[in-house]
Enzyme design. Structure first.
Site, PDB file in Angstrom:
ATOM      1  N   HIS A  71      62.640  -0.286  75.755  1.00  0.00           N
ATOM      2  CA  HIS A  71      63.612  -0.130  74.653  1.00  0.00           C
ATOM      3  C   HIS A  71      64.992  -0.674  75.031  1.00  0.00           C
ATOM      4  O   HIS A  71      66.002  -0.260  74.476  1.00  0.00           O
ATOM      5  CB  HIS A  71      63.761   1.345  74.209  1.00  0.00           C
ATOM      6  N   LEU A 107      64.628   7.385  69.252  1.00  0.00           N
ATOM      7  CA  LEU A 107      63.499   8.166  68.740  1.00  0.00           C
ATOM      8  C   LEU A 107      62.906   7.478  67.520  1.00  0.00           C
ATOM      9  O   LEU A 107      63.418   7.613  66.400  1.00  0.00           O
ATOM     10  CB  LEU A 107      63.962   9.582  68.360  1.00  0.00           C
ATOM     11  N   ASN A 116      58.821   5.421  66.369  1.00  0.00           N
ATOM     12  CA  ASN A 116      57.392   5.573  66.667  1.00  0.00           C
ATOM     13  C   ASN A 116      57.177   5.541  68.166  1.00  0.00           C
ATOM     14  O   ASN A 116      56.366   6.278  68.704  1.00  0.00           O
ATOM     15  CB  ASN A 116      56.599   4.446  66.017  1.00  0.00           C
ATOM     16  N   GLY A 117      57.899   4.632  68.831  1.00  0.00           N
ATOM     17  CA  GLY A 117      58.017   4.685  70.275  1.00  0.00           C
ATOM     18  C   GLY A 117      59.294   5.462  70.557  1.00  0.00           C
ATOM     19  O   GLY A 117      60.233   5.410  69.769  1.00  0.00           O
ATOM     20  N   ARG A 123      51.540   8.120  71.175  1.00  0.00           N
ATOM     21  CA  ARG A 123      51.449   8.043  72.642  1.00  0.00           C
ATOM     22  C   ARG A 123      51.768   9.394  73.278  1.00  0.00           C
ATOM     23  O   ARG A 123      52.638  10.119  72.786  1.00  0.00           O
ATOM     24  CB  ARG A 123      52.425   6.990  73.185  1.00  0.00           C
ATOM     25  N   ASP A 138      53.665  10.446  61.747  1.00  0.00           N
ATOM     26  CA  ASP A 138      54.898  10.160  61.010  1.00  0.00           C
ATOM     27  C   ASP A 138      55.740  11.428  60.886  1.00  0.00           C
ATOM     28  O   ASP A 138      55.306  12.421  60.305  1.00  0.00           O
ATOM     29  CB  ASP A 138      54.506   9.636  59.620  1.00  0.00           C
ATOM     30  N   ARG A 168      58.302  12.176  59.111  1.00  0.00           N
ATOM     31  CA  ARG A 168      58.587  12.633  57.731  1.00  0.00           C
ATOM     32  C   ARG A 168      57.454  13.502  57.210  1.00  0.00           C
ATOM     33  O   ARG A 168      57.684  14.546  56.599  1.00  0.00           O
ATOM     34  CB  ARG A 168      58.762  11.425  56.807  1.00  0.00           C
ATOM     35  N   GLY A 217      65.791   9.499  65.125  1.00  0.00           N
ATOM     36  CA  GLY A 217      67.155   9.841  65.556  1.00  0.00           C
ATOM     37  C   GLY A 217      68.185   9.594  64.468  1.00  0.00           C
ATOM     38  O   GLY A 217      69.142  10.356  64.302  1.00  0.00           O
ATOM     39  N   GLU A 218      67.977   8.532  63.687  1.00  0.00           N
ATOM     40  CA  GLU A 218      68.950   8.184  62.639  1.00  0.00           C
ATOM     41  C   GLU A 218      68.767   9.020  61.380  1.00  0.00           C
ATOM     42  O   GLU A 218      69.699   9.157  60.589  1.00  0.00           O
ATOM     43  CB  GLU A 218      68.802   6.696  62.266  1.00  0.00           C
ATOM     44  N   GLU A 234      68.031  -3.974  67.157  1.00  0.00           N
ATOM     45  CA  GLU A 234      67.460  -4.790  68.235  1.00  0.00           C
ATOM     46  C   GLU A 234      67.448  -6.271  67.849  1.00  0.00           C
ATOM     47  O   GLU A 234      67.647  -7.146  68.694  1.00  0.00           O
ATOM     48  CB  GLU A 234      66.038  -4.303  68.536  1.00  0.00           C
TER      49      GLU A 234
HETATM   50  P1  ADP Z   1      59.360   1.919  65.273  1.00  0.00           P
HETATM   51  O1  ADP Z   1      59.374   2.484  66.655  1.00  0.00           O
HETATM   52  O2  ADP Z   1      57.981   1.578  64.774  1.00  0.00           O
HETATM   53  O3  ADP Z   1      60.409   0.856  65.009  1.00  0.00           O
HETATM   54  P2  ADP Z   1      61.078   3.576  63.594  1.00  0.00           P
HETATM   55  O4  ADP Z   1      62.269   3.460  64.474  1.00  0.00           O
HETATM   56  O5  ADP Z   1      61.095   2.904  62.269  1.00  0.00           O
HETATM   57  O6  ADP Z   1      59.748   3.172  64.350  1.00  0.00           O
HETATM   58  O7  ADP Z   1      60.815   5.146  63.368  1.00  0.00           O
HETATM   59  C1  ADP Z   1      59.729   5.601  62.644  1.00  0.00           C
HETATM   60  C2  ADP Z   1      59.783   7.130  62.620  1.00  0.00           C
HETATM   61  O8  ADP Z   1      61.002   7.547  61.963  1.00  0.00           O
HETATM   62  C3  ADP Z   1      58.632   7.759  61.857  1.00  0.00           C
HETATM   63  O9  ADP Z   1      58.128   8.884  62.571  1.00  0.00           O
HETATM   64  C4  ADP Z   1      59.302   8.226  60.585  1.00  0.00           C
HETATM   65  O10 ADP Z   1      58.658   9.321  60.003  1.00  0.00           O
HETATM   66  C5  ADP Z   1      60.675   8.620  61.102  1.00  0.00           C
HETATM   67  N1  ADP Z   1      61.622   8.770  59.986  1.00  0.00           N
HETATM   68  C6  ADP Z   1      62.103   7.814  59.162  1.00  0.00           C
HETATM   69  N2  ADP Z   1      62.883   8.372  58.205  1.00  0.00           N
HETATM   70  C7  ADP Z   1      62.886   9.718  58.430  1.00  0.00           C
HETATM   71  C8  ADP Z   1      63.507  10.847  57.797  1.00  0.00           C
HETATM   72  N3  ADP Z   1      64.265  10.707  56.721  1.00  0.00           N
HETATM   73  N4  ADP Z   1      63.287  12.067  58.332  1.00  0.00           N
HETATM   74  C9  ADP Z   1      62.512  12.231  59.416  1.00  0.00           C
HETATM   75  N5  ADP Z   1      61.906  11.216  60.065  1.00  0.00           N
HETATM   76  C10 ADP Z   1      62.088   9.972  59.579  1.00  0.00           C
END
Ligand code: ADP
Length: 391
Positions: A179, A207, A209-210, A239, A281, A283, A328-329, A377
């Site tokens: 990362h 924070l 998916n990875g 993972r 996921d 969410r 995280g966002e 990124e």
């Molecule tokens: P990647 O590592 O594939 O780039 P992302 O950075 O897009 O992944 O993060 C995906 C994760 O963020 C998923 O678990 C998704 O559910 C979570 N996520 C996105 N929006 C929200 C939200 N509003 N509340 C909680 N989790 C969220």
């Protein structure tokens, strides 16, 4: 005006972005995704910088990464006529021991990167397929490789090694950390927006998916929760995160699992998905409210607090924690559950600011600051590509 293209090639997908190069930062014009490469029902979608869909095609067969790059190119040419790509920046997961900065790709560099494929067999070959496809599609453009490991290459030995016989270290069995493009972006942003904090001790939690965390001092990586592979540290969407190596022995000896079965288990069936049995996921887990979803979220936030404490100890204290990545966002709940565990360290959480998704989610008087900073990124890759094109 010239342009740079960014490519992020995964096993079955290709993310791409087109940036106009200006005197300051590259300016994103559009970004897209080729999905389900290698299948008969591939799709391609292109959006403008505001997220409006410019074009989409499919389902259609997309045989390989070369076809994916060609399809992306065709769509860009139709939507942004006259784009002149002078450099292509590639996300490459592994730069090994040597590469601590973006590299112009020539045959010698490509051969070195090929030799690193055994260290990241699920990612590196696809990243390199993307480079080869782009070399064929853009014969006159500079190709730049930007590494997820590069940001972490100056770790002290104790954060770079395992307690195995040293011959494995010499062979490259080390803690690389990943990362790095995200951490590089956050460090650069903090230098501009929070210079005092940047110069101090910061833990960034990427924070998505990875997921991983990085301890930084003065914007330099000191320690990462990810190690030899992108499996270590925090649990992720699918993972496992940190695991007692004895578990692997058990799986091999007692359950007679093969290396590929274990790989599938650790990369694709574990983490939030494995613990909840519902979804990878966040969410969906937050919305579910079931015991199964709750235990997955509880383990996720427990591990983040666990690693935050460890990284703060490595740094000799903490001035700020930064949340980034999709979770995280966006997840107010995860941020609150992490930060509320750190009152003892001087972090006073600001619930109201968190509920408004403010940048600063600690109180004005908090000794340790908590921040939310969206990562980018692609911009880090585009900057490297623009710099190489200008050189
Ligand atoms: P990647 O590592 O594939 O780039 P992302 O950075 O897009 O992944 O993060 C995906 C994760 O963020 C998923 O678990 C998704 O559910 C979570 N996520 C996105 N929006 C929200 C939200 N509003 N509340 C909680 N989790 C969220």
């Amino acid at each position: 005006m010239s342009h740079v293209l960014t490519l992020n090639a995964g096993s079955s997908s290709l993310k791409f972005g087109l940036f106009a190069t200006t005197e300051t930062d590259p300016n994103e014009m559009c970004a897209g995704l080729v999905d389900r490469i290698g299948s008969d029902d591939g799709t391609i979608k292109l959006k403008d910088a505001e997220g409006a869909v410019l074009a989409q095609t499919g389902p259609q067969p997309i045989a390989n990464h070369a076809e994916a790059v060609q399809s992306a190119l065709t769509m860009i040419e139709a939507s942004v006529p006259g784009a002149k790509v002078t450099a292509v920046g590639h996300r490459v997961v592994h730069g090994g021991v040597d590469f601590d900065a973006p590299m112009v790709v020539d045959d010698a560099v490509l051969a070195k990167l090929d030799r690193l494929s055994p260290f990241a067999p699920l990612h590196q070959p696809h990243n390199l397929a993307g480079i080869r496809a782009a070399q064929a599609a853009f014969v006159d453009a500079v190709q730049i490789a930007c590494f997820d490991t590069a940001f972490h290459r100056n770790h002290p030995f104790v954060n770079d090694t395992f307690a195995l016989p040293m011959r494995y270290y010499e062979k490259g069995v080390r803690r690389y950390g990943f990362h790095g493009l995200s951490y590089d972006y956050i460090a650069g942003h903090m230098a501009d927006a929070f210079p005092d904090l940047h110069d101090g001790r910061v833990v960034v939690a990427h924070l998505g998916n990875g997921a991983s965390m990085c301890g930084m001092r003065a914007g330099q990586s000191v320690c990462s929760t990810m190690g030899f592979s992108a499996l270590d540290g925090l649990p992720m969407g699918t993972r496992s995160g940190q695991l007692d190596p004895g578990v692997l022995l058990y799986l091999m000896e007692q359950e007679q699992m093969s290396a590929s079965e274990i790989s599938d288990l650790l990369y694709k069936q574990s983490g939030l998905l494995g613990l909840s049995g519902l979804s990878n996921d966040m969410r969906r887990l937050e919305a579910s409210g079931t015991d199964a979803a709750e235990r997955a979220i509880a383990y996720f936030t427990f591990r983040i607090r666990h690693e935050l404490g460890a990284l703060a100890a490595v740094l000799g204290g903490l001035d700020a924690v930064v949340f980034t990545g999709g979770i995280g966002e966006n997840s107010r709940r995860v941020r609150a559950e992490v930060c509320n565990g750190f009152g003892w360290m001087g972090l006073t959480f600001d619930d109201a600011a968190n509920a408004e998704d403010a940048t600063e989610i600690s109180t004005a008087g908090s000794v340790v600051k908590a921040l939310v900073i969206p990562t980018n990124e692609e911009l880090v890759i585009a900057r490297a590509a623009a710099a190489a094109a200008a050189a």
